[in-house]
Write a protein that holds these residues in place. Structure first.
Motif, PDB file in Angstrom:
ATOM      1  N   GLU A  54       0.962  -1.571  -0.436  1.00 48.75           N
ATOM      2  CA  GLU A  54      -0.313  -0.027   0.149  1.00 48.75           C
ATOM      3  C   GLU A  54       0.911   1.397  -0.137  1.00 48.75           C
ATOM      4  O   GLU A  54       2.814   1.330   0.080  1.00 48.75           O
ATOM      5  CB  GLU A  54      -0.922  -0.093   1.353  1.00 48.75           C
ATOM      6  N   SER A  55       0.216   2.325   0.210  1.00 43.28           N
ATOM      7  CA  SER A  55       1.007   3.806  -0.496  1.00 43.28           C
ATOM      8  C   SER A  55       2.161   3.710   0.989  1.00 43.28           C
ATOM      9  O   SER A  55       1.455   3.897   2.077  1.00 43.28           O
ATOM     10  CB  SER A  55      -0.230   4.675  -0.522  1.00 43.28           C
ATOM     11  N   LEU A 101      -5.766  -8.216   2.142  1.00 39.46           N
ATOM     12  CA  LEU A 101      -5.509  -7.892   0.893  1.00 39.46           C
ATOM     13  C   LEU A 101      -6.419  -8.363  -0.159  1.00 39.46           C
ATOM     14  O   LEU A 101      -6.582  -7.367  -0.945  1.00 39.46           O
ATOM     15  CB  LEU A 101      -3.429  -7.428   0.484  1.00 39.46           C
ATOM     16  N   ALA A 137      -9.373  -7.649   0.178  1.00 34.71           N
ATOM     17  CA  ALA A 137      -9.977  -6.930  -0.336  1.00 34.71           C
ATOM     18  C   ALA A 137     -10.141  -6.283  -1.602  1.00 34.71           C
ATOM     19  O   ALA A 137     -10.762  -5.138  -1.869  1.00 34.71           O
ATOM     20  CB  ALA A 137      -8.990  -5.836   0.974  1.00 34.71           C
ATOM     21  N   ALA A 156     -12.783  -4.293   3.184  1.00 31.44           N
ATOM     22  CA  ALA A 156     -11.338  -4.335   3.830  1.00 31.44           C
ATOM     23  C   ALA A 156     -11.246  -4.634   5.015  1.00 31.44           C
ATOM     24  O   ALA A 156     -11.939  -5.013   5.668  1.00 31.44           O
ATOM     25  CB  ALA A 156     -12.665  -2.272   4.402  1.00 31.44           C
ATOM     26  N   LEU A 157     -10.116  -3.714   5.046  1.00 29.98           N
ATOM     27  CA  LEU A 157      -8.975  -4.500   6.066  1.00 29.98           C
ATOM     28  C   LEU A 157      -9.003  -3.529   7.453  1.00 29.98           C
ATOM     29  O   LEU A 157      -9.468  -2.063   6.430  1.00 29.98           O
ATOM     30  CB  LEU A 157      -7.152  -4.468   5.407  1.00 29.98           C
ATOM     31  N   GLY A 215      -8.252  -1.062  10.335  1.00 35.74           N
ATOM     32  CA  GLY A 215      -7.502   0.392  10.293  1.00 35.74           C
ATOM     33  C   GLY A 215      -6.886   1.010   9.196  1.00 35.74           C
ATOM     34  O   GLY A 215      -7.318   1.002   8.118  1.00 35.74           O
ATOM     35  N   ARG A 216      -5.426   1.215   9.108  1.00 40.30           N
ATOM     36  CA  ARG A 216      -5.118   2.546   7.977  1.00 40.30           C
ATOM     37  C   ARG A 216      -3.392   1.376   7.928  1.00 40.30           C
ATOM     38  O   ARG A 216      -3.232   1.471   9.189  1.00 40.30           O
ATOM     39  CB  ARG A 216      -5.099   2.979   8.218  1.00 40.30           C
ATOM     40  N   PRO A 217      -2.741   1.505   6.670  1.00 45.48           N
ATOM     41  CA  PRO A 217      -1.058   0.960   6.636  1.00 45.48           C
ATOM     42  C   PRO A 217      -0.138   2.764   7.609  1.00 45.48           C
ATOM     43  O   PRO A 217      -0.819   3.593   7.182  1.00 45.48           O
ATOM     44  CB  PRO A 217      -1.106   1.756   5.235  1.00 45.48           C
ATOM     45  N   ARG A 241      -3.264  -4.539  12.826  1.00 46.56           N
ATOM     46  CA  ARG A 241      -4.532  -4.717  12.372  1.00 46.56           C
ATOM     47  C   ARG A 241      -4.971  -6.044  11.876  1.00 46.56           C
ATOM     48  O   ARG A 241      -5.272  -6.816  11.168  1.00 46.56           O
ATOM     49  CB  ARG A 241      -4.483  -4.144  10.851  1.00 46.56           C
TER      50      ARG A 241
END
Ligand SMILES: Nc1ncnc2c1ncn2[C@@H]1O[C@H](COP(=O)(O)OP(=O)(O)OP(=O)(O)O)[C@@H](O)[C@H]1O
Ligand SMILES: Nc1ncnc2c1ncn2[C@@H]1O[C@H](COP(=O)(O)OP(=O)(O)O)[C@@H](O)[C@H]1O
Ligand code: SF4
Ligand code: SF4
Ligand SMILES: [Mg+2]
Ligand SMILES: [Mg+2]
Lengths: 336, 377
Positions: free
Chosen positions: B88-89, B300, B303, B316-317, B319-321, B337
């Protein structure tokens, strides 16, 4: 309810190489999006999706045709009178980075439109604050965390949620989401899609979803309509699940065939269609607009233009002389 | 008059992105970094190079001190294969790619580790002209956002000639012919594209021009950072097909970086999943996709919006990266996560454990593996 009748739009290109080229961005498009409903426009880039979305949001003019909002034809109104109609159609665009002013906190971003609204409707300051929190919660954000923050302090997914919250400040009737998840991290995309779906259900907002990734269109609601657009013309239209499971137009089949196959997890469809060459928007064609790239074109396709209809008794509408279902979609291994 | 919020700041946004688009002359840098056979156009080389990345760490200086964007990565690119990195970003993909060219720019620096490329040695030790030449001779590169990396003032053809001259290529006509040929294969009118300025090309066209620049000098190691991001599916499929074809025809070692698992699934032989500056799982693509072991890889894959199957299956997973500032300095980077996290995940970083050709860095996976082995005994 928002309908469009025979919308056309032609652009004339500038620049030294392309100067004078005419691009028929829209060639007579009809659509209808019921209140609370969902419609998706799909097609490759340059096929006219964004232009149509912008026309629907009142951000771009069209050459001919009619937009009717809740029974009122927009051509019967003067620009000032149209404003309240178009205000209720809010565009969410692709890039949540540039959509937000980097020098404003989320609080400031939401406060301005809400205060305006409060002024118009005689509401109080505390309504503004309460509403800002309410909207952030609605889009799945923690108001305490995001309100004081600047856009760069938020993830792409959070930013897109802020953009959606801002669009909701004007109580829109419809959200036009133009590639709204393509710049969002993969693990968070479904979250935004689910949010759009929830807003349809909880607020009755209709969603016009513009994308080149057909799979995402399913997730804003499987009751949605799919419009497959090629060179400014709707070439296939119907229920999203019908078109994905039994596409009959070779262009739709090309789009579906182009979706990467997760080898190891999926097996590719056995009749994947690869169009020849690339899109050339300004080419003149007497017959089917897709004929030059279509692997199945016949003499008739070169000279005659197919029109959208149920030819061959298909459940969906299509514009093809030879509608044929093909196995183009990848299937999970272990399922038939 | 009431102006809807969205409509006001969109124009602001548009102005901003326009400003970014024309910033600086990155094309020249891009051109220099593209590979070439020095002085001659024929590729008389001893086959595709292998690459061995060992314990690589790259840091960026921030207000909070130097923070790692890439932490202790081990990764091999076997000669002649396509290796894909997905993340991910902010996971450190571009930083990793730049390290392959020793092109990490300040405020960043390679803190430790090595990148051994056959025929070049450890590129992290190369400097100055040696580095420039090494890059030129061996490595073709497409920067992320190749869309905006062309020089706005020069035609593509002029930039191609500059590129040729900077690599002392004598047969410039041959170079132009090869460029036209590559562009033609990517579905474009080569002559017209060479005559165009950046603003006359669509995003997809610019991206294809970037790929042409990476391939036209016959480098045998090609690094592609997000070569199809922001393109539509049909254009993407075309580009991936061409990358695969050229890879096979010329016998390349190809390294492709993307946030889109589908892209890697479509063309890579081997797959590495990055998270928080680490490679958390790597192995043969179809095997990893068919039975992912790391909880992040599993999440991933789950998702990804899919064309068939129950809508509820994809999720969707939570939380956030993490970002540079929020990557935990101890324990597993994914634990916030992760459903499987255990006490040890808080304190100890899971080591990368090989299971045959497949390498996974996860305490839970290691524990499960140990259990099944005990049962067998
Ligand atoms: N010049 C820089 N200064 C400070 N931090 C940086 C710089 N460049 C990158 N970083 C940080 O390093 C981390 C890794 O960045 P990198 O660009 O390698 O990620 P990426 O995986 O390529 O992300 P994307 O998918 O967004 O391209 C990020 O947290 C990023 O913010
Ligand atoms: N302002 C404009 N001036 C000239 N041509 C335009 C303009 N906007 C769009 N076009 C052209 O109209 C066609 C459709 O564009 P667009 O609606 O952006 O497609 P999509 O969103 O499907 O990618 C393209 O050929 C594009 O280049
Ligand atoms: S009408 Fe003919 S050319 Fe057009 S899509 Fe159908 S088969 Fe192909
Ligand atoms: S190491 Fe622990 S927290 Fe990390 S992925 Fe494995 S189980 Fe989850
Ligand atoms: Mg568009
Ligand atoms: Mg990157």
């Amino acid at each position: 309810m928002i309908t469009g009748q025979h919308i056309t739009k032609t652009f004339r290109q500038r620049g030294s190489v392309l100067a004078g080229r005419e691009v028929k961005a829209l060639r007579g498009v009809d659509f209808a999006i019921p209140k609370g409903g969902a419609a998706s426009f799909i097609g490759e880039s340059g096929c006219g999706k964004t232009t149509l979305g912008r026309i629907i949001a009142g951000l771009e003019s069209h050459d001919s045709g009619e937009i009717i909002i809740d029974g009122t034809p927009m051509s019967s109104l003067r620009p000032r009178q149209r404003e309240p109609y178009f205000r209720r159609i809010q565009l969410i665009h692709q890039d949540p980075y540039s959509a937000l002013n980097p020098t404003r906190t989320v609080h400031q971003t939401l406060d301005a439109p809400l205060s305006l609204r409060a002024g118009q409707t005689g509401r109080s300051r505390s309504w503004v604050d309460g509403r800002a929190r309410e909207l952030l919660e609605l889009v799945g954000l923690d108001p305490g965390y995001v309100l004081p923050r600047y856009p760069h302090q938020l993830s792409g997914g959070m930013r897109q949620r802020v953009v959606i919250a801002r669009a909701l400040t004007v109580d829109p009737e419809m959200l036009v989401a133009d590639e709204a998840v393509s710049m969002i991290d993969v693990s968070l995309r479904l979250g935004i899609l689910a949010l759009l779906k929830d807003l349809r259900e909880s607020l009755g907002v209709s969603v016009l979803f513009i994308t080149h990734d057909v799979a995402t269109a399913r997730y804003i609601g499987d009751d949605g309509e799919l419009y497959v657009i090629y060179r400014g013309q709707v070439v296939e239209r119907g229920h999203v699940e019908t078109i994905i499971s039994d596409p009959v137009h070779p262009y739709t089949q090309s789009l579906l065939s182009a979706i990467p196959v997760l080898h190891g997890l999926e097996r590719p469809g056995e009749q994947r269609v690869t169009p020849a060459g690339a899109l050339d928007e300004s080419r003149h064609d007497a017959g089917c607009l897709f004929a030059r790239r279509c692997p199945f074109s016949t003499g008739r396709c070169e000279s005659e233009q197919p029109v959208l209809g149920h030819g061959g008794d298909t459940p969906q509408e299509h514009a093809c002389f030879h509608p044929t279902p093909r196995d183009v979609v990848a299937m999970p291994i272990g399922r038939s | 008059m009431f102006v809807p919020a969205e409509k006001v700041s969109m124009t602001l946004g548009e102005r901003l992105s326009a400003a970014v688009g024309v910033r600086g002359d990155r094309s020249v840098e891009a051109a220099r970094n593209t590979g070439a056979a020095e002085g001659t156009r024929d590729a008389r080389r001893s086959g595709p190079p292998g690459v061995r990345i060992r314990d690589l760490s790259v840091v960026y200086r921030t207000a909070a001190g130097e923070l790692p964007a890439v932490s202790g990565i081990d990764l091999d690119l076997p000669p002649g294969t396509i290796t894909g990195v997905v993340g991910e970003s902010g996971s450190g993909k571009s930083t990793l790619a730049l390290s392959l060219l020793n092109a990490v720019q300040p405020p960043g620096r390679i803190r430790s580790g090595s990148v051994e490329i056959d025929g070049l040695g450890d590129v992290t030790r190369l400097r100055g002209e040696n580095l420039r030449k090494a890059r030129g001779r061996h490595i073709g590169y497409v920067f992320q956002a190749a869309q905006n990396s062309l020089n706005p003032l020069k035609t593509v053809g002029k930039q191609l000639l500059d590129l040729g001259r900077s690599h002392e290529i004598r047969d410039l006509r041959g170079l132009v012919r090869d460029a036209k040929d590559l562009l033609g294969r990517m579905g474009m009118d080569g002559a017209r594209v060479l005559d165009s300025h950046q603003h006359e090309l669509s995003g997809g066209m610019r991206q294809r021009v970037g790929i042409m620049f990476a391939l036209v000098l016959n480098a045998h190691l090609v690094v592609l950072d997000e070569p199809t991001t922001a393109l539509d599916m049909i254009t993407q499929a075309t580009i991936l097909r061409i990358v695969r074809e050229v890879h096979e025809e010329r016998g390349l070692t190809t390294f492709i970086i993307t946030h889109d698992l589908g892209v890697v699934a479509e063309i890579a032989d081997r797959l590495a999943i990055m998270y928080g500056g680490r490679v958390v799982e790597q192995g043969p693509t179809t095997e990893v996709l068919g039975a992912p072991r790391h909880p992040y890889t599993q999440g991933l894959i789950r998702a990804i919006p899919r064309l068939v199957g129950d809508l509820g299956e994809a999720r969707a997973l939570p939380g956030r990266p993490p970002t540079l500032g929020t990557v935990p300095s101890r324990g597993c980077v994914f634990r916030e996560r992760c459903d499987l996290r255990m006490d040890v995940c808080e304190t100890e970083e899971p080591p990368a454990v090989p299971y045959g050709e497949w390498i996974v860095a996860c305490h839970a996976v290691a524990a499960r593996d140990a259990e099944t082995r005990e049962e067998k005994e």
